[in-house]
Design a protein around this motif. Structure first.
Motif, PDB file in Angstrom:
ATOM      1  N   SER A  37      -4.608   3.989   1.410  1.00 27.16           N
ATOM      2  CA  SER A  37      -5.149   3.047   2.397  1.00 27.16           C
ATOM      3  C   SER A  37      -6.631   3.282   2.647  1.00 27.16           C
ATOM      4  O   SER A  37      -7.375   2.341   2.962  1.00 27.16           O
TER       5      SER A  37
ATOM      6  N   ILE B 139       0.850  -1.190   0.000  1.00 28.09           N
ATOM      7  CA  ILE B 139       0.000   0.000   0.000  1.00 28.09           C
ATOM      8  C   ILE B 139       0.882   1.236   0.000  1.00 28.09           C
ATOM      9  O   ILE B 139       1.623   1.476   0.970  1.00 28.09           O
TER      10      ILE B 139
ATOM     11  N   ILE C 169     -13.793  -3.243  -4.360  1.00 24.53           N
ATOM     12  CA  ILE C 169     -12.814  -3.855  -3.451  1.00 24.53           C
ATOM     13  C   ILE C 169     -13.529  -4.564  -2.312  1.00 24.53           C
ATOM     14  O   ILE C 169     -13.190  -5.707  -1.953  1.00 24.53           O
TER      15      ILE C 169
ATOM     16  N   VAL D  41      -7.321  -4.228  -6.031  1.00 25.30           N
ATOM     17  CA  VAL D  41      -6.724  -3.187  -5.202  1.00 25.30           C
ATOM     18  C   VAL D  41      -5.648  -2.432  -5.983  1.00 25.30           C
ATOM     19  O   VAL D  41      -5.619  -1.194  -5.996  1.00 25.30           O
TER      20      VAL D  41
ATOM     21  N   LEU E  74      -9.295   1.433   0.233  1.00 27.53           N
ATOM     22  CA  LEU E  74      -9.690   0.038   0.422  1.00 27.53           C
ATOM     23  C   LEU E  74     -11.057  -0.083   1.084  1.00 27.53           C
ATOM     24  O   LEU E  74     -11.752  -1.084   0.904  1.00 27.53           O
TER      25      LEU E  74
ATOM     26  N   GLU F 170     -13.494  -8.560  -1.397  1.00 24.81           N
ATOM     27  CA  GLU F 170     -13.116  -9.001  -0.059  1.00 24.81           C
ATOM     28  C   GLU F 170     -14.166  -9.937   0.521  1.00 24.81           C
ATOM     29  O   GLU F 170     -13.833 -10.968   1.137  1.00 24.81           O
TER      30      GLU F 170
END
Length: 479
Positions: A284, A36, A293, A380, A287, A297
């Protein structure tokens, strides 16, 4: 009855104990091992006036008509409605999968009537016997989820339902950006049509001046033909622009789920659209903001739970069944204590040989998890590139727009001077033609540059995942 109550209590105790023993083998989500970055490569220094996109980010363009179309699309767009139906289906599937964690209970009642034969072995005829039997019972069954198979399957279904909700957000964001792009295309088409018509009028004015010179003998027939060709070329540019205008209005009609005949888009000009300033925040933070995203997940979490469920199939399955009730040949005595009966059965089944089916299913779920892990990582990484690309596009289209405005200003001055010299009889016809074409192309390119900058801003909103939830500032003395 006392024995029956004791059996029921024991059965219930086993159910409670077994339901708390599941998921002993379920693993956490795999580590995606993502790099990241601390900031975006193309991000400029943030200013105090910059802010992340609000939930109603389209209002920053300050167009009442665009806001109306956006809000209508959120209510009635058919793609969004289909996405809502999909997550409702996923919710139902999660309830179906979760049902295996609870016992099944069924009740039954019957009346059986039978009559024996009236003959005997000696051949004598004897009256047959009639028998009536009444039965009322409850049956319960439960599979002990000691290895967590059913619990992991239910968790996988729940995560799939979560992914379906984020899929709805992805569809909604795609729809809203499509509405914004189509609306700005409408404005650009209207601006380009007005410019083309203005340029046609200018070219016809020059054509009349050249004809006057031709009549006076100071110009040639070739000069007239060249200018007529330029006028015709400008007129030929209008129909494709009108076609693009109508097509984008029809696209807006589809996005708001209405027939084109019932949609009226006033439009206006790109000059009336405000240019918002948006900060991309930190990578960051992206996300938790981009719905695609979050969807990936959730799908990865579902695949991980499926691995636990597939692994549990290697172990024995333990089944408890119980039945109790009353049975009597007389209806009046059906619910008497002496008519009660019950049975309780426990069974265990251990797979020994299945031709590799369980192992194949386990390896399949592992491969599916790995695929979703790689897809999650790519999503990502791609999201970071999307934001950087949008920031670069905004910066470069802004520079292009500024330079194109200089081109238009210079072209207008050159055309005005050429037209003045033409009327004074000192201008070269080739110079007049060139200045006209340069101006007409520069003005059209200016509108395209304005459209490109707005589209770059829309792409940034989309890359950031649409509107961001406002941050809640916690008090200093908060626990």
């Amino acid at each position: 009855m006392r024995n029956l109550r004791g059996v029921v209590r024991a059965f219930a105790g086993l159910v409670i104990a077994a339901s708390s023993a599941g998921c002993i083998l379920t693993k956490d989500l795999p580590d995606p091992a993502l790099d990241i970055p601390g900031g975006y490569k193309a991000a400029r220094s943030a200013k105090a006036s910059d802010a992340p996109p609000t939930l109603d980010w389209w209002r920053a363009f300050r167009s009442t008509e665009l806001t109306t179309l956006m809000e209508e699309a959120q209510r009635v767009n058919l793609d969004i409605a289909a996405a809502v139906a999909r997550f409702q289906q996923a919710d139902a599937q999660a309830r179906i999968a979760g049902a295996a964690l609870l016992p099944t209970l069924s009740g039954s009642g019957s009346e059986t009537y039978s009559r024996t034969s009236g003959s005997s072995a000696s051949g004598l005829s004897i009256g047959g016997r009639e028998v009536v039997n009444y039965n009322a019972s409850l049956a319960a069954s439960y599979q002990l989820d000691f290895w967590g198979q059913n619990r992991d399957a239910a968790q996988a279904a729940e995560e799939t339902a979560v992914a379906s909700r984020f899929d709805r957000e992805v569809v909604a964001l795609t729809t809203l950006t499509a509405v914004a792009n189509a609306y700005f295309q409408v404005l650009a088409s209207q601006d380009r049509i007005r410019t083309a018509q203005r340029n046609i009028a200018s070219a016809e004015r020059v054509l009349n001046a050249i004809r006057d010179r031709f009549n006076a003998g100071t110009s040639t027939d070739l000069d007239v033909a060249q200018q007529e060709s330029l006028v015709a070329n400008q007129r030929a540019l209008v129909p494709p622009l009108r076609q693009a205008l109508d097509q984008n209005i029809n696209a807006l009609a589809t996005l708001v789920s209405r027939p084109p005949e019932s949609v009226r888009v006033t439009g206006g000009s790109l000059n009336n659209i405000a240019i918002p300033r948006v900060t991309p925040g930190l990578p960051s933070e992206l996300l938790t903001q981009r719905p695609d995203i979050r969807r990936q997940e959730a799908q990865l979490a579902a695949a991980t739970a499926n691995i636990g469920s597939a692994r549990a199939q290697f172990f024995p399955s333990i089944q408890l069944t119980g039945q109790g009730g009353y049975q009597s040949s007389a209806l009046s005595a059906l619910f008497q204590p002496h008519a009660a009966f019950f049975s309780l059965v426990g069974s265990a089944t251990q797979p020994i040989f299945d031709g590799g089916r369980i192992l194949g299913n386990f390896e399949l779920t592992q491969a599916q998890q790995d695929e979703l892990l790689q897809t999650y990582r790519k999503t990502v990484v791609q999201s970071f590139a999307d934001v950087d690309n949008a920031l670069v596009a905004i910066r470069q289209t802004t520079i292009r727009l500024r330079l194109q405005r200089d081109v238009v200003a210079s072209s207008q001055r050159a055309f005005q001077l050429a037209e003045q010299q033409l009327r004074a009889g000192t201008a070269d016809i080739v110079t007049v033609l060139n200045t006209q074409q340069t101006l007409f192309q520069a003005e059209d390119a200016l509108w395209q540059a304005q459209l490109a900058r707005l589209q770059a801003i829309i792409s940034l909103y989309q890359a950031l995942g649409g509107g961001w939830e406002p941050k809640v500032e916690r008090p200093v003395n908060a626990l």
